[in-house]
Design an enzyme around this catalytic site. Structure first.
Site, mmCIF file in Angstrom:
data_model
loop_
_atom_site.group_PDB
_atom_site.id
_atom_site.type_symbol
_atom_site.label_atom_id
_atom_site.label_comp_id
_atom_site.label_asym_id
_atom_site.label_seq_id
_atom_site.Cartn_x
_atom_site.Cartn_y
_atom_site.Cartn_z
ATOM 1 N N GLU A 168 0.817 -1.217 0.000
ATOM 2 C CA GLU A 168 0.000 0.000 0.000
ATOM 3 C C GLU A 168 0.858 1.277 0.000
ATOM 4 O O GLU A 168 0.892 2.009 0.990
ATOM 5 C CB GLU A 168 -0.952 -0.001 1.204
ATOM 6 N N GLU A 366 -4.711 -9.119 0.624
ATOM 7 C CA GLU A 366 -5.298 -8.971 1.963
ATOM 8 C C GLU A 366 -6.800 -8.812 1.787
ATOM 9 O O GLU A 366 -7.259 -8.125 0.878
ATOM 10 C CB GLU A 366 -4.804 -7.721 2.698
HETATM 11 C C1 BGP Z 1 -3.979 -3.056 5.833
HETATM 12 C C2 BGP Z 1 -2.523 -3.183 6.193
HETATM 13 C C3 BGP Z 1 -2.259 -4.263 7.191
HETATM 14 C C4 BGP Z 1 -3.328 -4.460 8.259
HETATM 15 C C5 BGP Z 1 -4.729 -4.294 7.717
HETATM 16 C C6 BGP Z 1 -5.813 -4.253 8.773
HETATM 17 O O1 BGP Z 1 -4.218 -1.831 5.212
HETATM 18 O O2 BGP Z 1 -1.741 -3.460 5.051
HETATM 19 O O3 BGP Z 1 -0.978 -4.070 7.704
HETATM 20 O O4 BGP Z 1 -3.047 -3.793 9.411
HETATM 21 O O5 BGP Z 1 -4.849 -3.137 6.914
HETATM 22 O O6 BGP Z 1 -6.078 -2.949 9.182
HETATM 23 P P1 BGP Z 1 -6.107 -2.488 10.688
HETATM 24 O O7 BGP Z 1 -5.003 -3.249 11.314
HETATM 25 O O8 BGP Z 1 -5.849 -1.040 10.685
HETATM 26 O O9 BGP Z 1 -7.464 -2.838 11.178
#
Ligand code: BGP
Length: 462
Positions: A168, A366
């Protein structure tokens, strides 16, 4: 036996994580600090329950056991990142031999367990020593990143077949320099645009170095191609959606995937005095860089409407001067995370990649659902997370449809393998196939982990 939802052969099934969110630190491991180690200590109040990076799921120590747990639920692939500040503690100098041993062992162990390692080079984690000279705002850091990437290719390139330059790439710029979520907590559009431009150049430099090695492997990047939906077909709403897409999606996707910035961007940034410095050869470098494989992180759609009020243009320039975020009535929410759940978005992304970005090979890198208070769903020592199974199924059904409609999707990685520490939210929301007991460190498979195992085994589901 054929499944109702059968996926292409050799489909990648697994999960993703990142170094900072999983490794932890151990005495004598030689790791240098990165911005998260620093921020979680010095801006501790910004992290849920004040949990620092030291308290992650201990992959550094437990990697063998963790990889066995992945094999137990039939992962055939797994993404993590190399921690730049672990491998090169000050970001540019000596390589930390402890880190070389660790990453070699992780890669070898994954391969031994028939789990394809997907290795990412940068997941939000600038070494602190380089942040002190400006991080990606400083052009010199591009060369430091290139050297770091080359070091990784030289050390691990004989075994790693899937490399990624950034996770990202928009986020370090947007969250760190515009929206006050990540360190260094700057709010300044032009500085954010500079950081983004330099990250794109760093990506290009790493890909260029990779190509020179002529390795028998692929390189790509992990991005969000967030689908934008206007409130209505009214021209004002459509224009608002166009602007949100331009600033937050096309400004990163087009240079990476089409080799140039969107033409509409420059006149707007110039008019508002927000144009970052672009040097003579930068655009040629961007134009000549191509990736092999795209990872897409998908969590939520972006819904947009025309502005309710004129913005105060005496303030700091913001893309939100051109649109408002829209809370669609009746939308389905993940209330723990405060985001909308919209499974069809995955199909729309696949079609955008197909129609606009040359139908490049891609995979879901993801996708997942973070739930607060998951202990309420524990029965007989197991989290009965039927809501996660439903979430996965719904997204996979749309993905299956996209593949049937010609999308070149090669795999699906869930976020994440075991409940992990998260930027800002620390352990508030749990995402894993395994539950992490924060007191004992014990990792126990959830119902969704067992469901995923059957999906991977059968390469599909009914
Ligand atoms: C994504 C990231 C991850 C992870 C995920 C979940 O954008 O690449 O590293 O953290 O989000 O989000 P959060 O942990 O903020 O709920």
């Amino acid at each position: 036996m054929t499944k109702k939802y059968e996926f292409p052969t050799q489909f990648f099934w697994g999960a993703s994580t990142s170094a900072t969110q999983s490794e932890g630190t151990e005495k004598g491991d030689g790791k240098g600090q990165n911005i998260w180690d620093y921020a979680s200590q010095h801006y501790n109040h910004r992290f849920y329950d004040g949990v620092t990076t030291e308290h992650t799921s201990h992959f550094y120590k437990d990697y063998q056991q963790d990889i066995q747990l992945m094999a137990d639920i039939d992962f055939n692939s797994f993404r993590t990142s190399i921690s730049w500040s672990r491998l090169i503690p000050d970001g540019v100098g000596e390589v930390n031999q402890e880190a070389v041993i660790f990453y070699n062992q992780v890669i070898d162990e994954l391969i031994a367990k028939k789990i394809e390692p997907f290795i990412n080079l940068y997941h939000f984690d600038m070494p602190m020593k380089l942040q002190e000279i400006g991080g990606f705002e400083n052009r010199d850091v591009i060369a430091a990143y290139k050297k770091y990437a080359e070091t990784c290719f030289a050390l691990f390139g004989d075994r790693v077949k899937y490399w990624f330059t950034f996770n990202e790439p928009m986020i370090p710029a947007e969250a760190g320099y515009l929206h006050d979520r990540h360190y260094p907590y700057v709010v300044d559009f032009k500085r954010a645009a500079t950081v983004l431009h330099h990250i794109i150049l760093a990506h290009c430099e790493a890909v260029k170095s990779f190509r020179q090695l002529e390795l028998d492997s692929k390189i790509g990047i992990i991005m969000d191609v967030i689908p934008v939906y206007p409130r209505s077909q009214n021209p004002a709403d459509l224009k608002a959606a166009e602007m949100a897409d331009l600033f937050y999606t096309r400004s990163i996707n087009e240079p990476i995937l089409l080799g140039h910035y969107p033409a509409e961007l420059k006149p707007i940034l110039t008019a508002y005095h927000q144009m970052p410095a672009i040097l003579e050869n930068d655009l040629d470098l961007i134009a000549s860089t191509e990736i092999d494989l795209l990872g897409i992180n998908y969590y939520k759609p972006r819904r947009v409407k025309a502005l309710d009020y004129e913005p105060n243009k005496a303030g700091i320039f913001s893309p939100e001067w051109f649109f408002d975020n829209y809370e669609m009535p009746g939308r389905r929410m993940n209330t723990s995370r405060g985001i909308e759940i919209y499974p069809q978005g995955i199909y729309d992304i696949a079609m955008t990649i197909k129609e606009k970005y040359g139908n490049i090979d891609w995979f879901v890198s993801e996708n997942g659902i973070g739930i607060q208070g998951e202990e309420a769903f524990i029965e007989n020592d197991r989290v009965e997370d039927d809501y996660r199974i439903d979430f996965l199924k719904e997204h996979l059904v749309w993905l299956h449809q996209a593949i049937a409609d010609g999308s070149n999707c090669l795999g699906y990685h869930m976020w994440t393998f075991v409940d992990c520490w998260s930027w800002i939210n620390a352990y508030k929301n749990r995402y894993g196939f395994y539950r992490l007991d924060l007191e004992t460190g014990k990792k126990t498979v959830k119902k969704s982990g067992l469901w995923f195992k059957s999906v991977s085994q059968n390469n599909g589901f009914d």
